[in-house]
Structures are given as C-alpha cells and as structure tokens.
Scaffold this motif. Structure first.
Motif, PDB file in Angstrom:
ATOM      1  N   LEU A 244       7.055   2.112   2.561  1.00 33.37           N
ATOM      2  CA  LEU A 244       6.850   2.465   3.966  1.00 33.37           C
ATOM      3  C   LEU A 244       6.041   1.436   4.745  1.00 33.37           C
ATOM      4  N   SER A 245       5.105   0.790   4.098  1.00 27.31           N
ATOM      5  CA  SER A 245       4.285  -0.205   4.782  1.00 27.31           C
ATOM      6  C   SER A 245       4.663  -1.599   4.312  1.00 27.31           C
ATOM      7  N   GLU A 246       4.717  -2.511   5.242  1.00 30.98           N
ATOM      8  CA  GLU A 246       5.004  -3.899   4.886  1.00 30.98           C
ATOM      9  C   GLU A 246       3.841  -4.510   4.122  1.00 30.98           C
ATOM     10  N   ALA A 247       2.642  -3.988   4.347  1.00 25.83           N
ATOM     11  CA  ALA A 247       1.446  -4.492   3.659  1.00 25.83           C
ATOM     12  C   ALA A 247       1.370  -3.937   2.247  1.00 25.83           C
ATOM     13  N   SER A 248       0.964  -4.769   1.302  1.00 28.50           N
ATOM     14  CA  SER A 248       0.811  -4.323  -0.079  1.00 28.50           C
ATOM     15  C   SER A 248      -0.539  -3.635  -0.273  1.00 28.50           C
ATOM     16  N   GLU A 249      -0.737  -3.085  -1.456  1.00 27.68           N
ATOM     17  CA  GLU A 249      -2.000  -2.409  -1.762  1.00 27.68           C
ATOM     18  C   GLU A 249      -3.163  -3.387  -1.864  1.00 27.68           C
ATOM     19  N   SER A 255      -5.305  -3.436   9.790  1.00 26.08           N
ATOM     20  CA  SER A 255      -4.435  -3.316  10.969  1.00 26.08           C
ATOM     21  C   SER A 255      -2.973  -3.547  10.616  1.00 26.08           C
ATOM     22  N   LYS A 256      -2.722  -4.150   9.447  1.00 29.69           N
ATOM     23  CA  LYS A 256      -1.350  -4.421   9.024  1.00 29.69           C
ATOM     24  C   LYS A 256      -0.702  -3.225   8.323  1.00 29.69           C
ATOM     25  N   ILE A 257      -1.478  -2.194   8.051  1.00 35.82           N
ATOM     26  CA  ILE A 257      -0.955  -1.035   7.317  1.00 35.82           C
ATOM     27  C   ILE A 257      -0.364  -0.047   8.308  1.00 35.82           C
ATOM     28  N   LYS A 258       0.940  -0.067   8.414  1.00 35.30           N
ATOM     29  CA  LYS A 258       1.668   0.796   9.338  1.00 35.30           C
ATOM     30  C   LYS A 258       2.823   1.473   8.606  1.00 35.30           C
ATOM     31  N   ILE A 259       3.165   2.681   9.032  1.00 29.73           N
ATOM     32  CA  ILE A 259       4.296   3.401   8.463  1.00 29.73           C
ATOM     33  C   ILE A 259       5.565   3.027   9.229  1.00 29.73           C
ATOM     34  N   ARG A 260       6.567   2.561   8.491  1.00 31.46           N
ATOM     35  CA  ARG A 260       7.853   2.238   9.097  1.00 31.46           C
ATOM     36  C   ARG A 260       8.752   3.472   8.979  1.00 31.46           C
ATOM     37  N   LYS A 261       8.885   4.196  10.084  1.00 37.19           N
ATOM     38  CA  LYS A 261       9.610   5.468  10.048  1.00 37.19           C
ATOM     39  C   LYS A 261      11.066   5.297   9.624  1.00 37.19           C
ATOM     40  N   GLU A 262      11.654   4.175  10.015  1.00 35.67           N
ATOM     41  CA  GLU A 262      13.048   3.953   9.646  1.00 35.67           C
ATOM     42  C   GLU A 262      13.211   3.797   8.133  1.00 35.67           C
ATOM     43  N   PHE A 263      12.143   3.342   7.464  1.00 39.26           N
ATOM     44  CA  PHE A 263      12.192   3.223   6.007  1.00 39.26           C
ATOM     45  C   PHE A 263      12.069   4.603   5.354  1.00 39.26           C
ATOM     46  N   HIS A 320     -13.251  -5.133  -5.450  1.00 39.17           N
ATOM     47  CA  HIS A 320     -11.786  -5.200  -5.412  1.00 39.17           C
ATOM     48  C   HIS A 320     -11.155  -3.803  -5.395  1.00 39.17           C
ATOM     49  N   ASN A 321     -11.571  -2.944  -6.307  1.00 40.20           N
ATOM     50  CA  ASN A 321     -10.957  -1.617  -6.382  1.00 40.20           C
ATOM     51  C   ASN A 321     -11.374  -0.714  -5.228  1.00 40.20           C
ATOM     52  N   LEU A 322     -12.556  -0.953  -4.671  1.00 40.99           N
ATOM     53  CA  LEU A 322     -12.937  -0.216  -3.470  1.00 40.99           C
ATOM     54  C   LEU A 322     -12.024  -0.613  -2.314  1.00 40.99           C
ATOM     55  N   ASN A 323     -11.737  -1.893  -2.194  1.00 35.10           N
ATOM     56  CA  ASN A 323     -10.830  -2.344  -1.138  1.00 35.10           C
ATOM     57  C   ASN A 323      -9.423  -1.796  -1.335  1.00 35.10           C
ATOM     58  N   ARG A 324      -8.987  -1.732  -2.578  1.00 30.72           N
ATOM     59  CA  ARG A 324      -7.675  -1.134  -2.853  1.00 30.72           C
ATOM     60  C   ARG A 324      -7.666   0.341  -2.445  1.00 30.72           C
ATOM     61  N   ALA A 325      -8.750   1.039  -2.758  1.00 26.84           N
ATOM     62  CA  ALA A 325      -8.848   2.456  -2.392  1.00 26.84           C
ATOM     63  C   ALA A 325      -8.842   2.622  -0.871  1.00 26.84           C
ATOM     64  N   ILE A 326      -9.580   1.770  -0.172  1.00 26.53           N
ATOM     65  CA  ILE A 326      -9.615   1.830   1.290  1.00 26.53           C
ATOM     66  C   ILE A 326      -8.223   1.571   1.855  1.00 26.53           C
ATOM     67  N   ASN A 327      -7.528   0.628   1.265  1.00 30.71           N
ATOM     68  CA  ASN A 327      -6.150   0.318   1.665  1.00 30.71           C
ATOM     69  C   ASN A 327      -5.266   1.566   1.559  1.00 30.71           C
ATOM     70  N   GLN A 328      -5.344   2.243   0.418  1.00 32.93           N
ATOM     71  CA  GLN A 328      -4.489   3.412   0.209  1.00 32.93           C
ATOM     72  C   GLN A 328      -4.917   4.601   1.071  1.00 32.93           C
ATOM     73  N   ILE A 329      -6.199   4.737   1.306  1.00 29.19           N
ATOM     74  CA  ILE A 329      -6.675   5.802   2.196  1.00 29.19           C
ATOM     75  C   ILE A 329      -6.198   5.541   3.624  1.00 29.19           C
ATOM     76  N   THR A 330      -6.205   4.276   4.028  1.00 33.80           N
ATOM     77  CA  THR A 330      -5.685   3.919   5.351  1.00 33.80           C
ATOM     78  C   THR A 330      -4.200   4.248   5.451  1.00 33.80           C
ATOM     79  N   LEU A 331      -3.455   3.931   4.390  1.00 38.97           N
ATOM     80  CA  LEU A 331      -2.023   4.262   4.361  1.00 38.97           C
ATOM     81  C   LEU A 331      -1.813   5.770   4.464  1.00 38.97           C
ATOM     82  N   LEU A 332      -2.643   6.523   3.758  1.00 35.64           N
ATOM     83  CA  LEU A 332      -2.533   7.978   3.805  1.00 35.64           C
ATOM     84  C   LEU A 332      -2.848   8.512   5.202  1.00 35.64           C
ATOM     85  N   LYS A 333      -3.856   7.953   5.828  1.00 33.96           N
ATOM     86  CA  LYS A 333      -4.196   8.379   7.192  1.00 33.96           C
ATOM     87  C   LYS A 333      -3.028   8.138   8.146  1.00 33.96           C
ATOM     88  N   GLU A 334      -2.385   6.981   8.021  1.00 33.33           N
ATOM     89  CA  GLU A 334      -1.230   6.664   8.864  1.00 33.33           C
ATOM     90  C   GLU A 334      -0.086   7.636   8.578  1.00 33.33           C
TER      91      GLU A 334
END
Length: 342
Positions: A244-249, A255-263, A320-334
């Motif tokens: 769903l997101s073009e950005a990886s974990e 700001s790059k973590i966005k949900i692509r609805k068409e996907f 590193h793993n805190l940043n990964r967690a923040i990344n995934q939490i951001t994805l979940l929020k979106e």
C-alpha cells in the motif's frame, strides 16, 4: 564446498557456474548454470527454521496434492538428489536445489497496481487450489508466527523489563499500541470463530515471492518455507502492509508513508478473483481488518525488539528498531484514517 554438494544432484562441478542470486534476507541463495540447465540452490537458515525437514515434508505433501488435483498448476518444488532426498544435509547444514523457471522474474518493488493485482491473484489462487487440502497434514514451520495475542503478551513483557531510557524514548509509541488493543481483541475473536477456518496460507506475501512472466503476468508463488495453517487475514494483511505504501519499513522520512487506495483495490480485486467463492461470509467481514492486523503486529514486533535491546532483528544503528516501529505505526495511522472509505 558448494560444488561438492551440487555433485550429489548429478551436476558436474567442472561444468557449472555458481553466482549469488536475489535479495532474500533469510536463506543463502545462488543461481547454478550448466549444460544441463539452470537451477536455484539454497542453504536453509536453521537459525530461523529450526526443523528444515518440516518444510520439506510440507512442500512434498502439497506437491503430491496439486499434482493429483491440479496438474497444470506451476508448483516449484525441490529437485531430488541422487540419494532420493529433496533436502540434503552436510555437516549439520541443509541444502536444496530448485529448477529455475525460464522466462520468469521477480520484483523487488511495485511500480503499478496491475502488478499488485497479479500478485494478489496468485496468492489467492494458491490458497484456493489448496482449499481441499487437510491443514492438519502441515507442519508448523515457525510456531505462533502470526499469533497476535502472543505478540502482544511479549510486548507487555518487554515494557515491564525495558530499561528506563529505552522506555522513555518509546513511551508515545507504547501508548499508541495500548490505545489500539482492540485489534488484538478482534484477532482473538477471529481465532475462536468456527466460521473462520484455518487454511493453507503462504504467510509471506511480499512482492518478491511471486514469479512474473515477460508480459508482467503472475505465474506462481515461491518461497514456501512459511506455508502453514493460518487465517486468510495473514496473506491479505501482509500484502497491504508491503504494497500500500511506496515507502519501505526502513523509511525514516515519515512524510513519504502514504496509503495508495488504488493498490488496496488491486489487492481486493486480485485476491477475490480467486477466493470470492471460497471465503465464508464471516471471513469477508474481516478483509479490511487484515491490514490493521498485520501492520499493528509488525509495529509491535519492532517495538518489542527495541525494548529488548534488539536481540531478535538486530540493529544497524542506534534506535533502528524504534524507527522501524515508528514507520509501521505511521503506516497504521494512515490506514486508520481511510478505514471507513476502504
């Protein structure tokens, strides 16, 4: 050493070339080329897969079933060695050889929703063709792999044992996880619902686990080490998490973590093209939930590892793993912002 092992498969060490292959993070993989054809050669990571024989038995059982019921389906199974074994052991290490599918390629990232559709269709087809397979015949290759209830318990334990410094850095994200515990409660209700059956599930539906042909059409799924009994939300959810997101974990620019609805629509269309008549009405109610399920669980796993001093995933840099967690939490929020629309 590799040449010696390959000779057990009838390959002449003097007439083959061996080169590293792919971007897999678990098993060591090489491409073997010679006058008898091309192959994929792997050394199984026994730190992750404690019982390689269990994987081999699963693949063998599924191959027998598909060969009998759906002989035209492209199923990639290991080549048997001269010992008649498809899994070869040497000095405590395990190896296997697969035929290389000519005219095929895999993708490391998605360029468009058509690729997402094709991948989702292939994972749906895999589970559909095996909907008559007795899941009790399958070994559990990674116990509790997608058991969200257990992952949450591990997270709670990590919070209680974490250092004050790490707990302070992670406090906002720990609070977020606790505020969304209803995702765990929903998983528990799913696991107790008799109308939601265990199925043959791939459990690792990243885009690079699908083979495409030269016309960008899906051919089959590969990397079957995590094929086990499970719920359909595991496969659908993992596609949502990774497509769903073009950005990886690993992305730190949130700001790059966005949900692509068409996907999302492509995943739904592709998967349901195959599974619409297979899934129960009860299962279909949780299609959108599956995205929350896997994204939340991966956030928990990264956060837990950070609180436990990076003992599972390791860390390439501090936090590193805190940043990964923040990344995934951001994805979940979106994802949650769009949940009703989805």
């Amino acid at each position: 050493m590799l040449e010696k092992i390959l000779s057990v498969y009838g390959l002449n060490p003097e007439k083959i070339t061996i080169t590293p292959f792919g971007d897999g993070l678990i098993n060591h993989t090489w491409k073997v080329s010679g006058n008898t054809g091309n192959y994929i050669f792997q050394k199984v990571n026994t730190s992750v897969f404690k019982h390689p024989q269990a994987i081999d038995e699963n693949i063998s059982g599924i191959k027998t079933y598909l060969s009998g019921k759906f002989p035209d389906y492209l199923f990639i199974s290991p080549v048997k060695a001269t010992t008649s074994d498809s899994l070869y052991q040497d000095n405590g290490e395990y190896y296997r050889l697969f035929p290389f599918v000519e005219g095929s390629h895999s993708l490391n990232y998605l360029e468009n929703e058509d690729e997402a559709y094709e991948a989702a269709k292939q994972f749906g087809k895999f589970s559909k063709l095996l909907s008559g397979f007795d899941t009790k015949q399958l070994n559990i290759t990674i116990p509790d792999f997608h058991n969200l209830s257990l992952r949450y318990e591990q997270f709670v334990s990590a919070c209680s044992g974490a250092s004050a410094e790490r707990l302070k850095h992670a406090s906002d994200y720990v609070n977020f996880v606790n505020q969304h515990k209803e995702i765990v409660d929903t998983y528990l209700s799913i696991s107790q619902n008799p109308e939601i059956p265990l199925r043959v599930i791939h459990h690792d539906t990243k885009i690079n686990n699908v083979l495409f042909d030269d016309h960008k059409k899906g051919m089959c799924v590969i990397d079957l080490d995590t094929v086990m009994p499970g719920y359909f939300i595991s496969d659908v959810g993992d596609m949502m998490r990774t497509y769903l997101s073009e950005a990886s974990e690993e992305e730190r620019d949130l700001s790059k973590i966005k949900i692509r609805k068409e996907f999302y629509q492509a995943i739904f269309n592709g998967y349901m093209k195959e599974m619409d008549e297979v899934l129960t009405d009860a299962e279909k109610q949780y299609f959108t939930y599956s995205g929350k399920f896997i994204i939340y669980m991966q956030a928990i796993r990264f956060l837990t590892d950070y609180l436990e001093n990076d003992k599972y995933y390791g860390a390439r840099y501090e936090g590193h793993n805190l940043n990964r967690a923040i990344n995934q939490i951001t994805l979940l929020k979106e994802y949650l912002k769009l949940e009703d629309e989805l």
